[in-house]
Design a protein around this motif. Structure first.
Motif, PDB file in Angstrom:
ATOM      1  N   TYR A 199       0.873  -1.182   0.000  1.00  0.00           N
ATOM      2  CA  TYR A 199       0.000   0.000   0.000  1.00  0.00           C
ATOM      3  C   TYR A 199       0.908   1.230   0.000  1.00  0.00           C
ATOM      4  O   TYR A 199       1.784   1.367   0.862  1.00  0.00           O
ATOM      5  CB  TYR A 199      -0.899   0.003   1.227  1.00  0.00           C
ATOM      6  CG  TYR A 199      -1.749   1.242   1.368  1.00  0.00           C
ATOM      7  CD1 TYR A 199      -2.810   1.478   0.499  1.00  0.00           C
ATOM      8  CD2 TYR A 199      -1.483   2.182   2.363  1.00  0.00           C
ATOM      9  CE1 TYR A 199      -3.594   2.613   0.616  1.00  0.00           C
ATOM     10  CE2 TYR A 199      -2.265   3.320   2.500  1.00  0.00           C
ATOM     11  CZ  TYR A 199      -3.316   3.534   1.625  1.00  0.00           C
ATOM     12  OH  TYR A 199      -4.089   4.664   1.745  1.00  0.00           O
ATOM     13  N   PHE A 200       0.720   2.095  -0.979  1.00  0.00           N
ATOM     14  CA  PHE A 200       1.587   3.254  -1.141  1.00  0.00           C
ATOM     15  C   PHE A 200       0.763   4.533  -1.001  1.00  0.00           C
ATOM     16  O   PHE A 200      -0.121   4.795  -1.816  1.00  0.00           O
ATOM     17  CB  PHE A 200       2.284   3.220  -2.500  1.00  0.00           C
ATOM     18  CG  PHE A 200       3.073   1.958  -2.725  1.00  0.00           C
ATOM     19  CD1 PHE A 200       4.353   1.815  -2.222  1.00  0.00           C
ATOM     20  CD2 PHE A 200       2.507   0.885  -3.414  1.00  0.00           C
ATOM     21  CE1 PHE A 200       5.076   0.653  -2.409  1.00  0.00           C
ATOM     22  CE2 PHE A 200       3.220  -0.282  -3.614  1.00  0.00           C
ATOM     23  CZ  PHE A 200       4.506  -0.403  -3.104  1.00  0.00           C
ATOM     24  N   ASP A 201       1.057   5.286   0.049  1.00  0.00           N
ATOM     25  CA  ASP A 201       0.396   6.553   0.339  1.00  0.00           C
ATOM     26  C   ASP A 201       1.450   7.649   0.221  1.00  0.00           C
ATOM     27  O   ASP A 201       2.416   7.673   0.991  1.00  0.00           O
ATOM     28  CB  ASP A 201      -0.190   6.510   1.755  1.00  0.00           C
ATOM     29  CG  ASP A 201      -0.894   7.807   2.145  1.00  0.00           C
ATOM     30  OD1 ASP A 201      -0.753   8.809   1.432  1.00  0.00           O
ATOM     31  OD2 ASP A 201      -1.575   7.817   3.189  1.00  0.00           O
ATOM     32  N   ALA A 202       1.288   8.535  -0.751  1.00  0.00           N
ATOM     33  CA  ALA A 202       2.311   9.559  -1.016  1.00  0.00           C
ATOM     34  C   ALA A 202       2.534  10.493   0.155  1.00  0.00           C
ATOM     35  O   ALA A 202       3.540  11.203   0.190  1.00  0.00           O
ATOM     36  CB  ALA A 202       1.926  10.363  -2.260  1.00  0.00           C
ATOM     37  N   GLY A 248      17.208  11.423  -9.932  1.00  0.00           N
ATOM     38  CA  GLY A 248      17.804  11.387 -11.259  1.00  0.00           C
ATOM     39  C   GLY A 248      16.812  11.223 -12.382  1.00  0.00           C
ATOM     40  O   GLY A 248      17.177  11.290 -13.554  1.00  0.00           O
ATOM     41  N   ARG A 249      15.531  10.997 -12.053  1.00  0.00           N
ATOM     42  CA  ARG A 249      14.524  10.809 -13.103  1.00  0.00           C
ATOM     43  C   ARG A 249      13.771  12.101 -13.408  1.00  0.00           C
ATOM     44  O   ARG A 249      13.042  12.167 -14.387  1.00  0.00           O
ATOM     45  CB  ARG A 249      13.519   9.730 -12.697  1.00  0.00           C
ATOM     46  CG  ARG A 249      14.150   8.363 -12.477  1.00  0.00           C
ATOM     47  CD  ARG A 249      13.106   7.385 -11.947  1.00  0.00           C
ATOM     48  NE  ARG A 249      13.695   6.118 -11.549  1.00  0.00           N
ATOM     49  CZ  ARG A 249      13.783   5.043 -12.317  1.00  0.00           C
ATOM     50  NH1 ARG A 249      13.310   5.087 -13.538  1.00  0.00           N
ATOM     51  NH2 ARG A 249      14.345   3.937 -11.877  1.00  0.00           N
ATOM     52  N   GLY A 250      13.923  13.104 -12.527  1.00  0.00           N
ATOM     53  CA  GLY A 250      13.212  14.355 -12.727  1.00  0.00           C
ATOM     54  C   GLY A 250      13.974  15.328 -13.607  1.00  0.00           C
ATOM     55  O   GLY A 250      15.062  15.031 -14.107  1.00  0.00           O
ATOM     56  N   ARG A 303       7.909  15.255  -5.980  1.00  0.00           N
ATOM     57  CA  ARG A 303       6.644  15.923  -6.282  1.00  0.00           C
ATOM     58  C   ARG A 303       6.149  15.551  -7.664  1.00  0.00           C
ATOM     59  O   ARG A 303       4.949  15.400  -7.896  1.00  0.00           O
ATOM     60  CB  ARG A 303       6.835  17.440  -6.161  1.00  0.00           C
ATOM     61  CG  ARG A 303       5.555  18.246  -6.351  1.00  0.00           C
ATOM     62  CD  ARG A 303       4.512  17.873  -5.332  1.00  0.00           C
ATOM     63  NE  ARG A 303       3.296  18.658  -5.491  1.00  0.00           N
ATOM     64  CZ  ARG A 303       2.116  18.283  -5.036  1.00  0.00           C
ATOM     65  NH1 ARG A 303       1.990  17.130  -4.399  1.00  0.00           N
ATOM     66  NH2 ARG A 303       1.058  19.041  -5.212  1.00  0.00           N
ATOM     67  N   LEU A 304       7.074  15.407  -8.598  1.00  0.00           N
ATOM     68  CA  LEU A 304       6.706  15.028  -9.960  1.00  0.00           C
ATOM     69  C   LEU A 304       5.920  13.727  -9.972  1.00  0.00           C
ATOM     70  O   LEU A 304       4.964  13.569 -10.735  1.00  0.00           O
ATOM     71  CB  LEU A 304       7.974  14.882 -10.807  1.00  0.00           C
ATOM     72  CG  LEU A 304       7.788  14.453 -12.265  1.00  0.00           C
ATOM     73  CD1 LEU A 304       7.043  15.528 -13.041  1.00  0.00           C
ATOM     74  CD2 LEU A 304       9.137  14.171 -12.913  1.00  0.00           C
TER      75      LEU A 304
END
Length: 271
Positions: free
Chosen positions: A192-195, A210-212, A222-223
């Motif tokens: 379960y993933f809750d930001a 590194g992906r942003g 945030r992206l």
């Protein structure tokens, strides 16, 4: 004649300048020290031979009509494609096989086994979306089952529980070999993933680095929290990592076939 006051002011100015240079050097050193090199999380499968897997569309058990099990399966397909030692069938191949079997979704263990055999893969991943909320902060829950080939087909011992659990011979296309391994998934994981949660934020920081578009972990995180597609990509990667880690643990206990010497202690690392 030299002016003592002028000399004293010059010395003080030099001292201040040197202090500023020193402070700037310390600050720059701290900043560089905080910079971490971008390291791809390399995940390796625990099998002695290369495997071919397939991912079935996930069932929507979230209560939200916006949850898309097909899209989530696509994210999982991409996640498992990154695992060293595993090849994954394209999702359209899975959909074609389901269509030929008159399946709209995987509703039972028999469906999972039937589809796995029709595809001829080493293992099939099935599961469900247990929670879905695209509003900020996004949340998603997933449960995955891994159906692998029976141990008997690779020289395993007879599991007599299968004699009572398995359906009658020939039903749903199940081979006799499955009697030596119950019609159960070999591995089951859920997440379960809750930001807004601390644990998810930490995982997001690691995944998003590194992906942003900017070298700022808050911006990168945030992206992934304002775009549900990217959040599902992150969740798919984490669930894939969790399932592979669980397989390392299972095989290390001697319950499977072809394990390496030991399972990694960290699910995000390979030996």
């Amino acid at each position: 004649m030299n002016n003592p006051r002028h000399d004293a002011m010059t010395s003080e100015q030099v001292r201040l300048i040197m202090m500023r240079v020193l402070l700037m050097a310390v600050a720059l050193g701290s900043l560089v020290g905080c910079q971490r090199p971008m390291v791809e999380r390399r995940i390796e499968a625990p099998y002695a031979e290369r495997q071919v897997w397939a991912i079935a569309p996930l069932r929507n058990e979230s209560g939200s009509r916006h949850a898309d099990g097909l899209q989530m399966a696509d994210e999982l397909t991409r996640a498992f494609e990154q695992v060293v030692g595993i090849d994954v069938l394209p999702l359209n191949r899975v959909l074609e096989a389901m269509d030929s079997l008159k399946m709209t979704e995987i509703k039972s263990r028999e469906d999972a086994i039937h589809l796995r055999e029709a595809l001829g893969v080493d293992a099939l991943v099935v599961g469900s979306m247990t929670h879905y909320d695209a509003y900020d902060p996004p949340k998603i829950g997933l449960a995955l089952d891994l159906y692998a080939w029976p141990t008997e087909s690779r020289g395993g011992e007879l599991d007599i529980r299968g004699l009572s659990w398995a359906p009658t011979a020939g039903k749903a296309g199940i081979r006799r070999g499955t009697l030596y391994r119950p019609d159960q998934p070999v591995t089951t994981v859920s997440g379960y993933f809750d930001a807004s949660g601390i644990g998810t934020k930490q995982l997001l920081d690691e995944y998003a680095y590194g992906r942003g578009s900017t070298p700022n972990k808050l911006h990168e995180r945030r992206l992934y929290t304002i775009n549900m597609n990217l959040f599902q990509e992150f969740a798919g990667f984490e669930m894939g990592s969790q399932l592979i880690w669980a397989e390392w643990q299972r095989l290390a206990r001697g319950t499977g076939v072809g394990p390496r010497e030991a399972a990694p202690t960290d699910r995000n690392q390979s030996p």
